[in-house]
Design a protein around this motif. Structure first.
Motif, PDB file in Angstrom:
ATOM      1  N   ASP A   1       3.412 -43.801  48.027  1.00  0.00           N
ATOM      2  CA  ASP A   1       2.319 -44.044  48.973  1.00  0.00           C
ATOM      3  C   ASP A   1       2.135 -42.808  49.851  1.00  0.00           C
ATOM      4  N   TYR A   2       1.409 -41.841  49.328  1.00  0.00           N
ATOM      5  CA  TYR A   2       1.178 -40.583  50.030  1.00  0.00           C
ATOM      6  C   TYR A   2       0.302 -40.759  51.261  1.00  0.00           C
ATOM      7  N   THR A   3      -0.355 -41.912  51.402  1.00  0.00           N
ATOM      8  CA  THR A   3      -1.246 -42.124  52.548  1.00  0.00           C
ATOM      9  C   THR A   3      -0.470 -42.312  53.846  1.00  0.00           C
ATOM     10  N   VAL A   4       0.826 -42.570  53.777  1.00  0.00           N
ATOM     11  CA  VAL A   4       1.632 -42.772  54.987  1.00  0.00           C
ATOM     12  C   VAL A   4       2.543 -41.581  55.281  1.00  0.00           C
TER      13      VAL A   4
ATOM     14  N   GLY B   1       1.649 -38.569  56.410  1.00  0.00           N
ATOM     15  CA  GLY B   1       1.164 -37.658  57.437  1.00  0.00           C
ATOM     16  C   GLY B   1       0.518 -36.402  56.889  1.00  0.00           C
ATOM     17  N   TYR B   2       0.128 -36.431  55.616  1.00  0.00           N
ATOM     18  CA  TYR B   2      -0.544 -35.279  55.026  1.00  0.00           C
ATOM     19  C   TYR B   2      -1.932 -35.107  55.661  1.00  0.00           C
ATOM     20  N   PRO B   3      -2.448 -33.875  55.678  1.00  0.00           N
ATOM     21  CA  PRO B   3      -3.824 -33.668  56.130  1.00  0.00           C
ATOM     22  C   PRO B   3      -4.808 -34.494  55.279  1.00  0.00           C
ATOM     23  N   LYS B   4      -5.927 -34.885  55.886  1.00  0.00           N
ATOM     24  CA  LYS B   4      -6.920 -35.713  55.189  1.00  0.00           C
ATOM     25  C   LYS B   4      -7.375 -35.099  53.876  1.00  0.00           C
ATOM     26  N   ALA B   5      -7.538 -33.791  53.843  1.00  0.00           N
ATOM     27  CA  ALA B   5      -8.012 -33.128  52.622  1.00  0.00           C
ATOM     28  C   ALA B   5      -6.990 -33.249  51.491  1.00  0.00           C
ATOM     29  N   ILE B   6      -5.721 -33.204  51.813  1.00  0.00           N
ATOM     30  CA  ILE B   6      -4.680 -33.367  50.795  1.00  0.00           C
ATOM     31  C   ILE B   6      -4.709 -34.803  50.265  1.00  0.00           C
ATOM     32  N   VAL B   7      -4.838 -35.773  51.161  1.00  0.00           N
ATOM     33  CA  VAL B   7      -4.939 -37.184  50.741  1.00  0.00           C
ATOM     34  C   VAL B   7      -6.161 -37.386  49.861  1.00  0.00           C
ATOM     35  N   HIS B   8      -7.277 -36.785  50.241  1.00  0.00           N
ATOM     36  CA  HIS B   8      -8.505 -36.895  49.445  1.00  0.00           C
ATOM     37  C   HIS B   8      -8.283 -36.340  48.032  1.00  0.00           C
ATOM     38  N   ALA B   9      -7.616 -35.199  47.933  1.00  0.00           N
ATOM     39  CA  ALA B   9      -7.335 -34.598  46.632  1.00  0.00           C
ATOM     40  C   ALA B   9      -6.389 -35.486  45.818  1.00  0.00           C
ATOM     41  N   LEU B  10      -5.382 -36.047  46.461  1.00  0.00           N
ATOM     42  CA  LEU B  10      -4.451 -36.932  45.753  1.00  0.00           C
ATOM     43  C   LEU B  10      -5.149 -38.216  45.312  1.00  0.00           C
TER      44      LEU B  10
END
Length: 157
Positions: free
Chosen positions: A9-12, A14-23
């Motif tokens: 669960d990469y959404t928790v 603390g990654y930057p939003k752009a990294i989450v969007h890419a994942l």
């Protein structure tokens, strides 16, 4: 550098939003069916390169880095090893291609580690991470991987 499975669960984290969007793109796209080549996610700010390539022996590889983009390298089919070390200003590029945001280094570097990347895993390389992708685990093999490029300006959000 970050190394993990797309199934965490990469959404928790603390990654930057752009990294989450890419994942999210990597997790929710049928990457096996996607044609090879470049695919825009957010224009030139986030895009994916779908690569069908062959891994290579260590002697035939070069470390590389990027100044303007983060690399998120994801293994779709196959496996590879990847070398990595932190750019502490001790090595200079031996080849520079600023128009492609790509800088290559001599092969005889020190303090280089390696990680094993099987299917379903990703590695995030930041501009401070010099990396050596596409290393054969045993013998060179055909693989499919996707490299999502995220512009560093998007890390501020």
């Amino acid at each position: 550098m970050i190394f993990s499975s797309i199934h965490t669960d990469y959404t928790v984290m603390g990654y930057p939003k752009a990294i989450v969007h890419a994942l999210d793109f990597l997790k929710n796209t049928d990457l096996a069916a996607l044609p090879g080549g470049r695919h825009a996610i957010e224009g030139d700010m986030i895009y994916a390169n779908v690569d069908d390539v062959t891994t290579r022996v260590f002697a035939d590889s070069k470390p590389e880095s990027h100044k303007n983009y983060v690399d998120i390298q994801f293994m779709v089919h196959g496996e590879e090893n990847m070398g990595f070390f932190v750019d502490r200003g001790l090595v200079e590029p031996v080849e520079s291609y600023p128009d492609r945001d790509c800088y290559f280094y001599a092969t005889d570097v020190v303090d280089e580690g390696q990680i094993y990347c099987p299917e379903g895993y990703y590695t995030v390389f930041f501009p401070s991470d010099i990396h050596r992708p596409l290393l054969a685990v045993h013998e060179p093999m055909a693989i499919r991987k996707v490299v999502v490029k995220v512009h560093v300006d998007l890390l501020k959000d």
